[in-house]
Scaffold this motif. Structure first.
Motif, mmCIF file in Angstrom:
data_model
loop_
_atom_site.group_PDB
_atom_site.id
_atom_site.type_symbol
_atom_site.label_atom_id
_atom_site.label_comp_id
_atom_site.label_asym_id
_atom_site.label_seq_id
_atom_site.Cartn_x
_atom_site.Cartn_y
_atom_site.Cartn_z
ATOM 1 N N TYR A 147 -5.296 -7.306 -13.866
ATOM 2 C CA TYR A 147 -5.845 -8.060 -12.738
ATOM 3 C C TYR A 147 -6.229 -9.501 -13.079
ATOM 4 O O TYR A 147 -6.391 -10.317 -12.183
ATOM 5 C CB TYR A 147 -7.124 -7.401 -12.230
ATOM 6 C CG TYR A 147 -6.989 -6.091 -11.525
ATOM 7 C CD1 TYR A 147 -6.159 -5.939 -10.422
ATOM 8 C CD2 TYR A 147 -7.758 -4.994 -11.927
ATOM 9 C CE1 TYR A 147 -6.092 -4.731 -9.746
ATOM 10 C CE2 TYR A 147 -7.701 -3.790 -11.255
ATOM 11 C CZ TYR A 147 -6.866 -3.649 -10.165
ATOM 12 O OH TYR A 147 -6.799 -2.459 -9.502
ATOM 13 N N GLY A 157 -3.310 -0.691 -3.297
ATOM 14 C CA GLY A 157 -3.899 -1.732 -2.467
ATOM 15 C C GLY A 157 -2.827 -2.460 -1.676
ATOM 16 O O GLY A 157 -1.683 -2.013 -1.587
ATOM 17 N N GLY A 216 -5.510 0.103 -9.870
ATOM 18 C CA GLY A 216 -4.829 -0.348 -8.668
ATOM 19 C C GLY A 216 -3.457 0.268 -8.539
ATOM 20 O O GLY A 216 -2.762 0.071 -7.529
ATOM 21 N N THR A 254 -11.442 -10.585 -11.750
ATOM 22 C CA THR A 254 -11.604 -9.515 -10.765
ATOM 23 C C THR A 254 -13.030 -9.487 -10.245
ATOM 24 O O THR A 254 -13.979 -9.634 -11.023
ATOM 25 C CB THR A 254 -11.301 -8.146 -11.413
ATOM 26 O OG1 THR A 254 -10.042 -8.203 -12.083
ATOM 27 C CG2 THR A 254 -11.303 -7.026 -10.392
ATOM 28 N N SER A 276 -8.800 5.514 -2.160
ATOM 29 C CA SER A 276 -8.471 4.133 -1.792
ATOM 30 C C SER A 276 -7.693 4.148 -0.479
ATOM 31 O O SER A 276 -6.463 4.102 -0.469
ATOM 32 C CB SER A 276 -7.645 3.458 -2.901
ATOM 33 O OG SER A 276 -8.448 3.171 -4.017
ATOM 34 N N HIS A 308 1.291 1.990 -5.954
ATOM 35 C CA HIS A 308 0.323 0.919 -5.692
ATOM 36 C C HIS A 308 -0.729 1.361 -4.679
ATOM 37 O O HIS A 308 -0.402 1.925 -3.642
ATOM 38 C CB HIS A 308 1.068 -0.309 -5.181
ATOM 39 C CG HIS A 308 0.262 -1.558 -5.171
ATOM 40 N ND1 HIS A 308 0.005 -2.277 -4.022
ATOM 41 C CD2 HIS A 308 -0.348 -2.239 -6.181
ATOM 42 C CE1 HIS A 308 -0.721 -3.338 -4.324
ATOM 43 N NE2 HIS A 308 -0.953 -3.337 -5.625
ATOM 44 N N HIS A 320 -4.833 -9.083 -4.869
ATOM 45 C CA HIS A 320 -4.799 -7.621 -4.751
ATOM 46 C C HIS A 320 -6.071 -7.210 -4.014
ATOM 47 O O HIS A 320 -7.186 -7.467 -4.480
ATOM 48 C CB HIS A 320 -4.747 -6.974 -6.139
ATOM 49 C CG HIS A 320 -4.847 -5.475 -6.117
ATOM 50 N ND1 HIS A 320 -3.738 -4.658 -6.023
ATOM 51 C CD2 HIS A 320 -5.923 -4.648 -6.171
ATOM 52 C CE1 HIS A 320 -4.132 -3.391 -6.031
ATOM 53 N NE2 HIS A 320 -5.460 -3.362 -6.115
ATOM 54 N N TYR A 368 0.826 -1.200 0.000
ATOM 55 C CA TYR A 368 0.000 0.000 0.000
ATOM 56 C C TYR A 368 0.865 1.256 0.000
ATOM 57 O O TYR A 368 1.829 1.365 0.754
ATOM 58 C CB TYR A 368 -0.932 0.013 1.213
ATOM 59 C CG TYR A 368 -1.838 1.228 1.225
ATOM 60 C CD1 TYR A 368 -2.886 1.346 0.317
ATOM 61 C CD2 TYR A 368 -1.631 2.267 2.132
ATOM 62 C CE1 TYR A 368 -3.704 2.462 0.302
ATOM 63 C CE2 TYR A 368 -2.455 3.389 2.133
ATOM 64 C CZ TYR A 368 -3.492 3.484 1.218
ATOM 65 O OH TYR A 368 -4.305 4.594 1.200
ATOM 66 N N GLN A 416 -8.066 -4.037 -2.427
ATOM 67 C CA GLN A 416 -8.093 -2.571 -2.487
ATOM 68 C C GLN A 416 -9.451 -2.024 -2.083
ATOM 69 O O GLN A 416 -10.488 -2.375 -2.657
ATOM 70 C CB GLN A 416 -7.761 -2.101 -3.905
ATOM 71 C CG GLN A 416 -7.755 -0.586 -4.078
ATOM 72 C CD GLN A 416 -7.347 -0.167 -5.475
ATOM 73 O OE1 GLN A 416 -6.824 -0.967 -6.242
ATOM 74 N NE2 GLN A 416 -7.580 1.082 -5.822
#
Length: 237
Positions: free
Chosen positions: A132, A101, A207, A135, A221, A99, A191, A74, A193
């Motif tokens: 991803y 998450g 992300g 997802t 986020s 990043h 991942h 994070y 988030q």
């Protein structure tokens, strides 16, 4: 358009019973903190260029520390995204490297549990190299706070029978970590988030963001450790 503010937002989950995200015994299991910034000189371009070699590196770090999972990421300015053009901007614009998450690294097939009752907002196979892969985005309403959690790098089986609006009860195993072939060509991991506003996003949301835009993106986020600490307890530093 993202909103801006000078301070970070944090969910208020005081007094809320939060269930585990993955199976983890804080008494006997260990976590391996991963650093994917430029400070990690061991993780060179040759390793990152080959997903199988990258996976072997992840597994070797877990074995070296006798850890069940690796964790981290994070608000981390990462170099690893240079492995995929998916994170490079067009023309001379700034690439995405920050990043948003937390990643939980572990074996493909690891079960993912819902920490609190939610409904399926959307799901999608984001099938690009470095993306991803499979997802799921779940919508939560806790103490009047409506927010979303994006679960990325899942198995395709995780989204095979889902329906938008489907209720996912607290404690339900609703997904599994995907293999590189189905998770965007990454070593197996989740991942995780938190997202306050999805705007018009469906089955996807950034992300990773450009470093110069970190403030508004991190505001939208917030740090997911307020949820993950219930799984990993004192092992989460």
């Amino acid at each position: 358009m993202q909103e801006t503010a000078p301070v970070k937002y944090q969910l208020n989950l005081k007094g809320v019973v939060i269930r585990n995200i993955v199976d983890f015994d804080p008494v006997t299991d260990q976590l391996c903190p991963f650093n994917f910034t430029a400070d990690n000189t061991e993780l060179n371009p040759e390793i990152l260029a080959d997903t199988a070699v990258f996976s072997d590196w992840i597994n070797s770090q877990l074995a070296k520390t006798n850890a069940r999972y690796g964790i981290g990421g994070y608000d981390e300015h990462r170099t690893i995204y240079a492995r995929s053009s998916h994170f490079d901007a067009h023309a001379d614009a700034e690439p995405r490297r920050l990043h948003l998450g937390v990643d939980i690294w572990g074996p493909a097939g690891t079960k993912v549990y819902n920490f609190y009752t939610a409904v399926v907002h959307s799901f999608k196979n984001n099938n690009n190299f470095g993306d991803y892969g499979a997802t799921i985005i779940l919508e939560y309403n806790i103490k009047g706070q409506v927010f979303y959690v994006l679960y990325g790098h899942l198995s395709l089986a995780s989204i095979a029978d889902l329906q938008v609006g489907q209720k996912i009860p607290k404690g339900t195993a609703f997904a599994t970590f995907g293999t590189p072939e189905e998770n965007g060509n990454w070593p197996p991991h989740l991942h995780f988030q938190v997202i306050r506003k999805l705007f018009d996003a469906v089955g996807d949301y950034p992300g990773v963001c450009p470093f110069t835009q970190k403030e508004p993106f991190l505001l939208n986020s917030p740090d997911p450790s307020v949820i993950l600490k219930h799984t990993f307890k004192a092992a989460l530093r």
